[in-house]
Design a protein around this motif. Sequence first.
Motif, mmCIF file in Angstrom:
data_model
loop_
_atom_site.group_PDB
_atom_site.id
_atom_site.type_symbol
_atom_site.label_atom_id
_atom_site.label_comp_id
_atom_site.label_asym_id
_atom_site.label_seq_id
_atom_site.Cartn_x
_atom_site.Cartn_y
_atom_site.Cartn_z
ATOM 1 N N UNK A 136 27.856 3.722 6.930
ATOM 2 C CA UNK A 136 26.776 3.508 5.967
ATOM 3 C C UNK A 136 26.494 2.021 5.757
ATOM 4 N N UNK A 137 27.491 1.157 6.020
ATOM 5 C CA UNK A 137 27.287 -0.288 5.892
ATOM 6 C C UNK A 137 26.759 -0.889 7.186
ATOM 7 N N UNK A 138 27.062 -0.210 8.301
ATOM 8 C CA UNK A 138 26.771 -0.788 9.603
ATOM 9 C C UNK A 138 25.273 -0.891 9.891
ATOM 10 N N UNK A 139 24.562 0.197 9.654
ATOM 11 C CA UNK A 139 23.131 0.220 9.964
ATOM 12 C C UNK A 139 22.336 -0.800 9.139
ATOM 13 N N UNK A 140 22.525 -0.842 7.808
ATOM 14 C CA UNK A 140 21.809 -1.872 7.037
ATOM 15 C C UNK A 140 22.150 -3.286 7.504
ATOM 16 N N UNK A 141 23.424 -3.511 7.868
ATOM 17 C CA UNK A 141 23.839 -4.833 8.344
ATOM 18 C C UNK A 141 23.070 -5.199 9.612
ATOM 19 N N UNK A 142 22.975 -4.227 10.521
ATOM 20 C CA UNK A 142 22.275 -4.443 11.783
ATOM 21 C C UNK A 142 20.791 -4.708 11.553
ATOM 22 N N UNK A 143 20.189 -3.892 10.686
ATOM 23 C CA UNK A 143 18.764 -4.051 10.383
ATOM 24 C C UNK A 143 18.486 -5.413 9.740
ATOM 25 N N UNK A 144 19.379 -5.829 8.818
ATOM 26 C CA UNK A 144 19.214 -7.127 8.163
ATOM 27 C C UNK A 144 19.298 -8.262 9.178
ATOM 28 N N UNK A 145 20.240 -8.125 10.133
ATOM 29 C CA UNK A 145 20.386 -9.152 11.164
ATOM 30 C C UNK A 145 19.140 -9.239 12.029
ATOM 31 N N UNK A 146 18.606 -8.070 12.404
ATOM 32 C CA UNK A 146 17.390 -8.041 13.204
ATOM 33 C C UNK A 146 16.225 -8.661 12.436
ATOM 34 N N UNK A 147 16.143 -8.348 11.146
ATOM 35 C CA UNK A 147 15.073 -8.891 10.313
ATOM 36 C C UNK A 147 15.200 -10.415 10.197
ATOM 37 N N UNK A 148 16.444 -10.892 10.025
ATOM 38 C CA UNK A 148 16.694 -12.331 9.950
ATOM 39 C C UNK A 148 16.280 -13.013 11.254
ATOM 40 N N UNK A 149 16.642 -12.389 12.367
ATOM 41 C CA UNK A 149 16.284 -12.925 13.680
ATOM 42 C C UNK A 149 14.763 -12.932 13.851
ATOM 43 N N UNK A 150 14.137 -11.827 13.460
ATOM 44 C CA UNK A 150 12.680 -11.730 13.545
ATOM 45 C C UNK A 150 12.020 -12.842 12.742
ATOM 46 N N UNK A 151 12.563 -13.111 11.540
ATOM 47 C CA UNK A 151 11.968 -14.135 10.680
ATOM 48 C C UNK A 151 12.104 -15.523 11.309
ATOM 49 N N UNK A 152 13.284 -15.829 11.891
ATOM 50 C CA UNK A 152 13.463 -17.170 12.437
ATOM 51 C C UNK A 152 12.663 -17.371 13.726
ATOM 52 N N UNK A 153 12.365 -16.288 14.455
ATOM 53 C CA UNK A 153 11.601 -16.433 15.697
ATOM 54 C C UNK A 153 10.104 -16.270 15.470
ATOM 55 N N UNK A 154 9.745 -15.914 14.248
ATOM 56 C CA UNK A 154 8.347 -15.647 13.934
ATOM 57 C C UNK A 154 7.489 -16.907 14.090
ATOM 58 N N UNK A 155 6.249 -16.715 14.538
ATOM 59 C CA UNK A 155 5.309 -17.840 14.635
ATOM 60 C C UNK A 155 4.390 -17.889 13.428
ATOM 61 N N UNK A 156 4.502 -16.881 12.566
ATOM 62 C CA UNK A 156 3.675 -16.835 11.370
ATOM 63 C C UNK A 156 4.393 -17.547 10.208
ATOM 64 N N UNK A 157 4.402 -18.868 10.269
ATOM 65 C CA UNK A 157 5.134 -19.663 9.282
ATOM 66 C C UNK A 157 4.597 -19.454 7.879
ATOM 67 N N UNK A 158 3.300 -19.242 7.771
ATOM 68 C CA UNK A 158 2.689 -19.066 6.456
ATOM 69 C C UNK A 158 3.285 -17.856 5.736
ATOM 70 N N UNK A 159 3.313 -16.725 6.421
ATOM 71 C CA UNK A 159 3.846 -15.498 5.827
ATOM 72 C C UNK A 159 5.331 -15.626 5.510
#
Length: 132
Positions: free
Chosen positions: A41-64
């Motif tokens: 139950x902790x693993x999936x949210x952890x993975x999703x959060x990591x993916x979201x963090x990665x998505x945010x740092x690689x994002x080109x939409x700096x404004x958002x």
Amino acid sequence: MIMQWLRRFMYGRYGTDSLNRFLSVVSLILLFLSMITRWTAFYLPALLLMLYTLFRSLSRNSYQRGRENQVYLQMKGKVTPVFTKIKTRYRQRKTHSFFKCQSCHTTLRVPKGRGRVKITCPKCKLSFEGST
Ligand SMILES: [Zn+2]
């Protein structure tokens, strides 16, 4: 060589901010919890959060991403004083009593061990009795 490639790769991308640092810490805590409890139950949210963090740092939409960070900082600004207050009260629990003014809801701090005292609120001047 790798640094150059990384710099070129990250060019125009959002990178990291306070929200990403916070999300990384939360996902690491969740990952750690899933490791010691072996509870998925902790693993999936952890993975999703990591993916979201990665998505945010690689994002080109700096404004958002910047706006998301602003929302995070605003929420943090509201939550942090509450914790600071709890911490202060806990640290001073043996030396001070805390009262709430019934009229303006200001928290009043009175030294302990003085029996029943008359307390006057410095903000609205309301007087009431309390035992310290
Ligand atoms: Zn008051």
